[in-house]
Every structure is written in structure tokens, then in C-alpha cells.
Design a protein around this motif. Structure first.
Motif, PDB file in Angstrom:
ATOM      1  N   ILE A  55      35.065  84.751  27.181  1.00 22.60           N
ATOM      2  CA  ILE A  55      35.333  84.317  26.085  1.00 22.60           C
ATOM      3  C   ILE A  55      33.987  83.434  25.396  1.00 22.60           C
ATOM      4  O   ILE A  55      34.196  82.266  25.953  1.00 22.60           O
ATOM      5  CB  ILE A  55      36.729  83.562  25.877  1.00 22.60           C
ATOM      6  CG1 ILE A  55      37.838  84.632  26.580  1.00 22.60           C
ATOM      7  CG2 ILE A  55      37.142  83.234  24.542  1.00 22.60           C
ATOM      8  CD1 ILE A  55      39.074  84.075  26.820  1.00 22.60           C
ATOM      9  N   ILE A  57      32.991  80.981  22.609  1.00 20.93           N
ATOM     10  CA  ILE A  57      33.421  80.221  21.599  1.00 20.93           C
ATOM     11  C   ILE A  57      32.500  79.631  20.747  1.00 20.93           C
ATOM     12  O   ILE A  57      31.320  79.109  21.428  1.00 20.93           O
ATOM     13  CB  ILE A  57      34.652  79.239  22.026  1.00 20.93           C
ATOM     14  CG1 ILE A  57      35.600  79.787  22.525  1.00 20.93           C
ATOM     15  CG2 ILE A  57      35.189  78.434  20.915  1.00 20.93           C
ATOM     16  CD1 ILE A  57      36.781  78.969  23.200  1.00 20.93           C
ATOM     17  N   ALA A  81      35.199  84.344  19.790  1.00 26.09           N
ATOM     18  CA  ALA A  81      36.260  83.709  19.467  1.00 26.09           C
ATOM     19  C   ALA A  81      35.616  82.642  18.545  1.00 26.09           C
ATOM     20  O   ALA A  81      35.044  81.640  19.024  1.00 26.09           O
ATOM     21  CB  ALA A  81      36.981  82.958  20.406  1.00 26.09           C
ATOM     22  N   GLY A  83      35.574  79.379  16.368  1.00 27.75           N
ATOM     23  CA  GLY A  83      36.381  78.316  16.364  1.00 27.75           C
ATOM     24  C   GLY A  83      35.688  77.026  17.052  1.00 27.75           C
ATOM     25  O   GLY A  83      34.760  77.297  17.672  1.00 27.75           O
ATOM     26  N   LEU A  88      40.203  75.497  23.238  1.00 29.86           N
ATOM     27  CA  LEU A  88      39.603  76.549  24.082  1.00 29.86           C
ATOM     28  C   LEU A  88      40.777  76.888  24.819  1.00 29.86           C
ATOM     29  O   LEU A  88      40.693  78.421  25.018  1.00 29.86           O
ATOM     30  CB  LEU A  88      38.549  76.290  24.941  1.00 29.86           C
ATOM     31  CG  LEU A  88      38.661  75.097  25.955  1.00 29.86           C
ATOM     32  CD1 LEU A  88      39.392  75.651  27.293  1.00 29.86           C
ATOM     33  CD2 LEU A  88      37.250  74.552  26.358  1.00 29.86           C
ATOM     34  N   GLU A  90      43.786  77.572  23.580  1.00 31.19           N
ATOM     35  CA  GLU A  90      44.496  78.253  22.462  1.00 31.19           C
ATOM     36  C   GLU A  90      43.760  79.643  22.094  1.00 31.19           C
ATOM     37  O   GLU A  90      44.338  80.524  21.994  1.00 31.19           O
ATOM     38  CB  GLU A  90      44.574  77.678  21.167  1.00 31.19           C
ATOM     39  CG  GLU A  90      45.427  76.378  21.330  1.00 31.19           C
ATOM     40  CD  GLU A  90      45.549  75.655  19.925  1.00 31.19           C
ATOM     41  OE1 GLU A  90      45.132  76.001  18.968  1.00 31.19           O
ATOM     42  OE2 GLU A  90      45.797  74.620  20.103  1.00 31.19           O
ATOM     43  N   HIS A  91      42.391  79.714  22.277  1.00 29.16           N
ATOM     44  CA  HIS A  91      41.531  80.941  22.127  1.00 29.16           C
ATOM     45  C   HIS A  91      42.108  81.789  23.424  1.00 29.16           C
ATOM     46  O   HIS A  91      42.274  82.891  22.870  1.00 29.16           O
ATOM     47  CB  HIS A  91      40.210  80.437  22.180  1.00 29.16           C
ATOM     48  CG  HIS A  91      39.567  79.928  20.803  1.00 29.16           C
ATOM     49  ND1 HIS A  91      39.823  80.414  19.699  1.00 29.16           N
ATOM     50  CD2 HIS A  91      39.123  78.722  20.553  1.00 29.16           C
ATOM     51  CE1 HIS A  91      38.875  79.885  18.781  1.00 29.16           C
ATOM     52  NE2 HIS A  91      38.994  78.302  19.359  1.00 29.16           N
ATOM     53  N   GLU A  94      45.885  83.104  22.930  1.00 29.97           N
ATOM     54  CA  GLU A  94      45.910  84.003  21.689  1.00 29.97           C
ATOM     55  C   GLU A  94      45.566  85.442  22.373  1.00 29.97           C
ATOM     56  O   GLU A  94      45.926  86.340  21.388  1.00 29.97           O
ATOM     57  CB  GLU A  94      45.204  83.677  20.577  1.00 29.97           C
ATOM     58  CG  GLU A  94      45.849  82.268  19.696  1.00 29.97           C
ATOM     59  CD  GLU A  94      44.801  81.695  18.802  1.00 29.97           C
ATOM     60  OE1 GLU A  94      43.627  82.300  18.655  1.00 29.97           O
ATOM     61  OE2 GLU A  94      45.263  80.787  18.232  1.00 29.97           O
ATOM     62  N   ARG A  95      44.769  85.514  23.225  1.00 29.35           N
ATOM     63  CA  ARG A  95      44.241  86.653  23.745  1.00 29.35           C
ATOM     64  C   ARG A  95      44.826  86.944  25.188  1.00 29.35           C
ATOM     65  O   ARG A  95      44.639  88.145  25.871  1.00 29.35           O
ATOM     66  CB  ARG A  95      42.659  86.602  24.027  1.00 29.35           C
ATOM     67  CG  ARG A  95      41.817  86.592  22.728  1.00 29.35           C
ATOM     68  CD  ARG A  95      40.548  85.836  22.820  1.00 29.35           C
ATOM     69  NE  ARG A  95      39.851  85.959  21.529  1.00 29.35           N
ATOM     70  CZ  ARG A  95      40.445  85.269  20.558  1.00 29.35           C
ATOM     71  NH1 ARG A  95      40.772  84.278  20.726  1.00 29.35           N
ATOM     72  NH2 ARG A  95      39.545  85.251  19.417  1.00 29.35           N
TER      73      ARG A  95
END
Length: 338
Positions: A55, A57, A81, A83, A88, A90-91, A94-95
Motif C-alpha cells: 500500500i 501512500i 493511496a 493522502g 496509514l 485508515e488507508h 478502507e481497503r
């Protein structure tokens, strides 16, 4: 935070301590790892090559464009991602992820940002006085042209550790009364008149530029947020790796890990058991990893890097207090900060 450097180094975009980062993360096929600071994608590429899902970011729109271009090659193993890395966890949630196997953070400004004159991060590359990582909100020019002298002095002293912060702030206020600051070289020239050249050949503007950038982007508070987020999202035996380039950053990481790895001492009838929460991490090494001589010769920006790594335990995550971690207290100016 990659330090500013000499002109001949401007084209270098090498991931600092890449091999050490990969070794400490120990990625395996099927692992999910968060690269909280994608930048130019050096760590992400190495982790993908090891078989992990990443992921990626970044708050910088330019970095996101680079990440999306990479995603065309790696497919669903590279999740882009946009943001802040302070969120991190939350990223990941959310997935659809409740935990991940690793988190890596390369703290501060990237080499690409430093080397792009239009972004206004470096006093060595003439450009607009901007410094915004996310390209939104107030710029460095806005800050130096409107902030009160006392607030400027405190920001420069506490976030840049500049001993002549008061003199720099006074000179800025005097000069902006004649004409507003618009470019990096305009501000750098003023600072060079106020701050004597250092014996270590660091440019007189280094600390002031660092302070303005950190303040505008809320970098140290963001780092504290990210450490707490990593603690919340890492599964048991998950690994946290942080590469820092400055004492302010490294101190925050060091204090966080020291607090999170403290072991409760055994009690006795003469000395009751101390009320210390169960450690949420165990240290991989008590001392930070440092870049080797070969790397610092190849990439001078690696010289000040410090890598700290820890492994997540099963203990529940705890709240994070930025001030306890050593995040400096700076003036809260209305409309400022990211």
C-alpha cells in the motif's frame, strides 16, 4: 528527511538504506506492507520484487502519478493511496484490511522534492517559496510574509534549531516591509547576511528552510500520528521500520520505541509491581542501523540517516501524546499548518 545537499548531487534519487530496510522488514510473498512515504518508489519496488503486496501512500500529487504509473506493471499487488501517512491505518482499513505485516517510513522531504525547483523546498534551486508537500494550503511565502516576528523566531528556533532565530526573524520582518518574499533565493540571500557560515560548510539557510517546511507540513506531528497508526494496524510479529535524517525526527522515533518496549519489572512484597502497560513492540536492535561507507560515497544524502526497527507484540495499542515524544510546541497561527 533527506538533507539539502550540494549541486552535483541534485540528480540522485536513490532510496536510502534500501537493503537494510528490506532486511529489517523481511518481506515474504503474500505479505502486505505499507510504504507510508512512497516518494520515488525505491522501497516499494524492492518490496514488490520480494513478492509482497504494497500500500503506497503519499500526500504529494506528483508522487501519486509515479505510483499509478508503477501500478500498471504490478497490478493489484500495488495499491496506491493518496493522502497522509499519519492516517496509514485508515488507508489499510478502507481497503478491507484489519492488519498488515509491515510498515516503512522514510521521514521528511524526498530527494525528488528537493531537486524540483518549482516546489520551492531547496535554497540551492531558485524557485517560488512554496514548500507544500500536498500542494494545498498556505505556502512558505505566506508564512514569512505575514507571521508575527516572535512566532517566526519560535518556529525557526524550535523546528530548525537555529541559534540566531531571533535575528533571522527580525531581518525577515524588516525586509518584507519593503517587498514581500516570493522566491527561495531571495530568502536564502537574506539569511546568509544574518547567519555566519558554519565550519561544517552547512549553508546558513539550512535550518531556517527546514523549520518553515516542517511547520507548513506539520511533519513532526504527522510522524507521531504515523507511529500510533502503525501500532494500531500492525499484526502480531509485524515489523515497523523508520528511516530518519534529523535529530528532531529520530528523537521522536526513539522515544516512541523506548516507551513501547519497556518491560514491567517484577514486584515484591517490599516493592509492589509498577503499573507499566505490556510492551507493544520489541526492538530488533537497541542501536540504530547506519548507512555504510559505500552508500554514503555513492549518495551523500544518506550520511545522516538512522534506521530503527521493531516487531509488534500482541499487546493492545495505546494512545500517543506528541509532546511526550518530544514534538516541539510551536505557535498555533490561524489558518496555518497542514
Amino acid at each position: 528527511m533527506a538533507p539539502d545537499t550540494t549541486p552535483q548531487d541534485r540528480s540522485i534519487h536513490l532510496p536510502v538504506m534500501r537493503d537494510e530496510v528490506v532486511e529489517r522488514l523481511a518481506p515474504a510473498p503474500g505479505d502486505v506492507i505499507i510504504d507510508g512515504t512512497f516518494g520515488a518508489g525505491g522501497y516499494t519496488t524492492a518490496l514488490l520484487e520480494a513478492g509482497a503486496t504494497v500500500i503506497a501512500i503519499d500526500r504529494d500529487p506528483d508522487a501519486i502519478v509515479r505510483a499509478e504509473a508503477m501500478a500498471a506493471r504490478w497490478g493489484d499487488r500495488l495499491i496506491v493511496a493518496p493522502g497522509r501517512f499519519g492516517a496509514l491505518d485508515e488507508h489499510a482499513s478502507e481497503r478491507g484490511l484489519s492488519s498488515v505485516n509491515g510498515v516503512v517510513l522514510d521521514v521528511g522531504v524526498s530527494s525528488v522534492q528537493l531537486d524540483t525547483a518549482e516546489r520551492g523546498f531547496s535554497f540551492r534551486n531558485a524557485g517560488p517559496l512554496d514548500m507544500r508537500m500536498g500542494l494545498d494550503g498556505p505556502t512558505a511565502a505566506d508564512l514569512v510574509n505575514t507571521a508575527p516576528e516572535r512566532a517566526l523566531a519560535q518556529i525557526i528556533a524550535r523546528l530548525g534549531e537555529e541559534k540566531r532565530a531571533r535575528a533571522v526573524a527580525r531581518a525577515i520582518v524588516q525586509d518584507r516591509a519593503k517587498a514581500p518574499f516570493e522566491t527561495t533565493d531571495q530568502l536564502a540571500d537574506l539569511i546568509a547576511r544574518v547567519v555566519p557560515s558554519a565550519r561544517d560548510q552547512i549553508h546558513p539557510a539550512t535550518r531556517t528552510f527546514q523549520a518553515l517546511r516542517i511547520y507548513i507540513n506539520r511533519e513532526l506531528d504527522e510522524l507521531a500520528d504515523a507511529l500510533g497508526a502503525a501500532e494500531r494496524i500492525l499484526g502480531e510479529a509485524g515489523r515497523l521500520v523508520v528511516v530518519a535524517f534529523h535529530s528532531l525526527e529520530d528523537r521522536i522515533v526513539k522515544r516512541f520505541l523506548a516507551d513501547r518496549t519497556r518491560v514491567r519489572p517484577g514486584g515484591s512484597r517490599h516493592m509492589p509491581e509498577t503499573d507499566i502497560p505490556e510492551p507493544t513492540f520489541s526492538l530488533v536492535s537497541r542501536k540504530p542501523d547506519l548507512p555504510g561507507e559505500a552508500e554514503t560515497r555513492r549518495n551523500p544524502r544518506a550520511r545522516s540517516a538512522r534506521l530503527r526497527a521493531a516487531i509488534r507484540t500482541a499487546a493492545p495499542a495505546r494512545p500517543v501524546d506528541p509532546r511526550v515524544l518530544g514534538v516541539p510546541l510551536v505557535p498555533e497561527l490561524e489558518g496555518w499548518g497542514a
